[in-house]
Design a protein around this motif. Sequence first.
Motif, short mmCIF file in Angstrom:
data_model
loop_
_atom_site.label_atom_id
_atom_site.label_comp_id
_atom_site.label_asym_id
_atom_site.label_seq_id
_atom_site.Cartn_x
_atom_site.Cartn_y
_atom_site.Cartn_z
N GLY A 168 63.99 62.64 50.26
CA GLY A 168 65.39 62.23 50.64
C GLY A 168 66.15 63.43 50.85
N GLY A 169 65.88 64.13 51.58
CA GLY A 169 66.66 65.28 51.97
C GLY A 169 66.65 66.51 50.94
N LYS A 170 66.03 66.32 50.05
CA LYS A 170 65.82 67.30 48.93
C LYS A 170 64.58 68.04 48.96
CE LYS A 170 66.48 67.66 43.99
NZ LYS A 170 65.30 67.41 43.19
N VAL A 171 64.89 69.65 49.06
CA VAL A 171 63.67 70.14 49.32
C VAL A 171 62.84 70.28 47.90
CG1 VAL A 171 62.64 72.57 49.74
CG2 VAL A 171 64.48 71.44 51.32
N ILE A 172 61.53 70.23 47.91
CA ILE A 172 61.05 70.31 46.63
C ILE A 172 60.11 71.57 46.78
CG2 ILE A 172 59.24 69.19 44.68
CD1 ILE A 172 60.59 66.53 46.26
N PRO A 173 60.41 72.67 46.29
CA PRO A 173 59.42 73.84 46.28
C PRO A 173 58.11 73.70 45.42
CG PRO A 173 61.43 74.47 45.57
CD PRO A 173 61.58 72.87 45.47
N TYR A 174 57.09 73.95 46.17
CA TYR A 174 55.79 73.98 45.57
C TYR A 174 55.10 75.11 44.89
CZ TYR A 174 54.50 69.31 47.61
OH TYR A 174 54.40 67.94 48.10
N LYS A 175 55.67 76.22 45.51
CA LYS A 175 54.77 77.61 45.16
C LYS A 175 55.02 77.77 43.62
CE LYS A 175 51.88 80.59 46.08
NZ LYS A 175 52.25 82.00 45.87
N GLY A 176 56.18 77.58 43.16
CA GLY A 176 56.43 77.92 41.77
C GLY A 176 55.80 77.36 40.85
N LEU A 177 55.54 75.88 41.22
CA LEU A 177 54.88 74.88 40.45
C LEU A 177 53.65 75.28 40.41
CD1 LEU A 177 56.50 71.72 41.79
CD2 LEU A 177 56.90 72.74 39.32
N LEU A 178 52.99 75.65 41.75
CA LEU A 178 51.43 75.85 41.84
C LEU A 178 51.13 77.28 41.11
CD1 LEU A 178 48.75 75.67 43.20
CD2 LEU A 178 49.58 76.99 45.14
N ASP A 179 52.19 78.32 41.15
CA ASP A 179 51.70 79.62 40.39
C ASP A 179 51.66 79.25 39.04
OD1 ASP A 179 51.43 81.25 42.58
OD2 ASP A 179 53.53 81.98 42.77
N ALA A 200 61.48 76.56 51.88
CA ALA A 200 61.85 77.36 50.69
C ALA A 200 61.02 78.68 50.63
CB ALA A 200 61.16 76.30 49.47
N ASP A 201 61.51 79.50 49.50
CA ASP A 201 61.00 80.69 49.17
C ASP A 201 59.39 80.54 49.13
OD1 ASP A 201 62.90 82.31 49.51
OD2 ASP A 201 63.44 82.54 47.50
N LEU A 202 58.78 81.59 49.43
CA LEU A 202 57.11 81.43 49.41
C LEU A 202 56.87 82.67 48.98
CD1 LEU A 202 54.80 79.77 49.70
CD2 LEU A 202 54.62 80.17 52.18
N PRO A 203 56.84 83.11 47.52
CA PRO A 203 56.50 84.31 47.15
C PRO A 203 54.98 84.34 47.16
CG PRO A 203 57.05 82.83 45.38
CD PRO A 203 57.53 82.14 46.43
N ARG A 204 54.14 85.47 47.47
CA ARG A 204 52.89 85.82 47.71
C ARG A 204 52.46 86.60 46.66
NH1 ARG A 204 55.98 84.24 52.30
NH2 ARG A 204 54.45 83.38 54.04
N THR A 205 51.03 86.08 46.28
CA THR A 205 50.40 87.00 45.19
C THR A 205 49.55 87.89 46.14
OG1 THR A 205 50.62 85.53 43.45
CG2 THR A 205 48.88 87.11 43.34
#
Length: 628
Positions: A168-179, A200-205
């Motif tokens: 619905g036009g709202k970005v749902i960042p996945y990476k924080g949830l995954l980390d 969205a931001d994509l912080p990498r390990t």
Amino acid sequence: MQYEQFYRRSIEQPESFWAEEAARIHWEEPFSRTLDYSRAPFARWFIGGKTNLCYNAVDRHLPQRAQQPALIAVSTETGSERTYTYAELQQEVMAMAAVMQSLGVERGDRVLIYMPMIAEAVFAMLACARIGAVHSVVFGGFASNSLASRIDDAQPCLIVSADAGSRGGKVIPYKGLLDEAIRQAGHKPARVLLVDRGLADLPRTPERDADYAPLRRQYLDAQVPVTWLESNETSYILYTSGTTGKPKGVQRDIGGYAVALASSMQHIFCGQPGETYFCTSDIGWVVGHSYIVYGPLIHGMATMLYEGLPIRPDAGVWWSIVEKYKVTRMFSAPTAIRVLKKQPPEFMQKYDTSSLKALYLAGEPLDETTSSWISDALKVPVIDNYWQTESGWPIISIARGVDDKPTRLGSPGVPMAGYRMAILNEATGAECGANEKGVVAIEGPLPPGCMQTVYGDDERFVNTYWRSLPREVYSTFDWGIRDADGYYFILGRTDDVINVAGHRLGTREIEESISSHPNVSEVAVVGVEDKLKGQAAYAFVILKNADAAATPQQKSALEAEIMGVVDRQIGAVGRPSRVLFVGLLPKTRSGKLLRRAIQAICEGRDPGELPTIEDPAALEQVRAALRP
Ligand code: AMP
């Protein structure tokens, strides 16, 4: 052919019936036996046969359809639209497979896919199938705790994910949830492969996380041969909710699944190779596995992958897709149609939907009003089909490819090939008579395509599904009746599973999540009839400190907090639509929650006689909490 004759053969001569159906797919090496049921209730189909799901879905079609569309990915969230031909799909799948191999994935390894509805998710599933890795797709709407429990159970060596989904036009960042999920999980995947959509931001390990785009470029010309697998090796694990808080990993084979899908595409969905199939489900659910990815592709059709809502940018969006891509078969859920029904009819009339030949609906009970409305509006037959994650393909429907047997309003139809159905008395296991309510059960062996076992837990498979009734039959955990003409009617679950907008949720999972709120002492979650979503989850909560909810403002603040806990742990799909505070919950003297009594009160029904209730005052508390 008359359907009765077709069905009877599948029941009386299952081996010759399914051996014939098996010719619909490619076997690199033929099977030596059609069925081995010596270790009942574990059924093994097409013993010794070597095949591959990816080969059947992609490579097999190249001689005739290399330049025909295979996958059409449309996102109204990002405004993107891309068609992959069968040749392009093969190239993308081989690139993804080579990338996975470069990250250490081998045959038999598990790969967890936590992705939005983008083409790379389909490439990842097919790449696993190609190299004999076992995929486990986790619905992108699930949050950290749900994801962590699935990581621990499947023990993947690789997780494929993306920066974000969008709804619905709202970005749902996945990476924080995954980390966070990986942090919570006891098992740590060696590698994480990330598709960066730039949303969205994509912080990498470092060391662990790899970016897909550069690796894809590196491996785009890779030739990854198909790994031929024995029919009974595992293709995938898909988690689903049950009575306990711990989700079950439904494990599926390869050959039986491919045959069942090919057979269902022919007999039930009746699509023609080269036509376009549009299933609006999500790859995170079984409908997405079977009828977005594998079924249509095995059948040589073009399949739509749609990211977005049915009403955005407006309620005409699906019909514009039908017009543009000349969709002939469409598959959706009743909830989506009820959402569309609330919109002005002009949106549908604006588009030419004459290519469409039938609409299939599944996932929850289909009410007559919704069915007639959409059938009249589209001028096509609406085919209800009843099945489960466990079965992998329809159990009850109307097989129009065999015989145009009339549908009956309110009934998904009659048993499909190979399903030996029975309606049984819950207490005695005896067969119910016509129009008598009982548990919908299936006599073994289950036909091809159905679950092999619960992943890593054969005992749970047997105890959960085959021992819940007084004799050894598979329980669907649905109530049902069969009328005098053999049509089935599904009347809701016998267990603590609820169905919200076609999504299956375990009330125990939601309760466990709510219990983690510091002020929650006890909680009961029940499914309550809802006009739009079929059911809505209501949570009745006993607080440790009731003073914290003394005023209406405090109550709504606490309600929002509790919903927030569920959002973070399970995801918005599990969020209860109401949180109500009580001082007492209806329980038996032995302490078992009387959920059905709570549900009855919520639906304005009489909870009936409750001889075992500990304190009848609890019922009044539920009533009082519901009063505006
Ligand atoms: P899932 O495993 O998520 O596909 O959910 C399966 C459950 O959804 C079934 O056990 C039923 O309770 C319900 N269900 C699925 N399809 C139908 C249908 N056509 N009519 C009624 N209930 C359905």
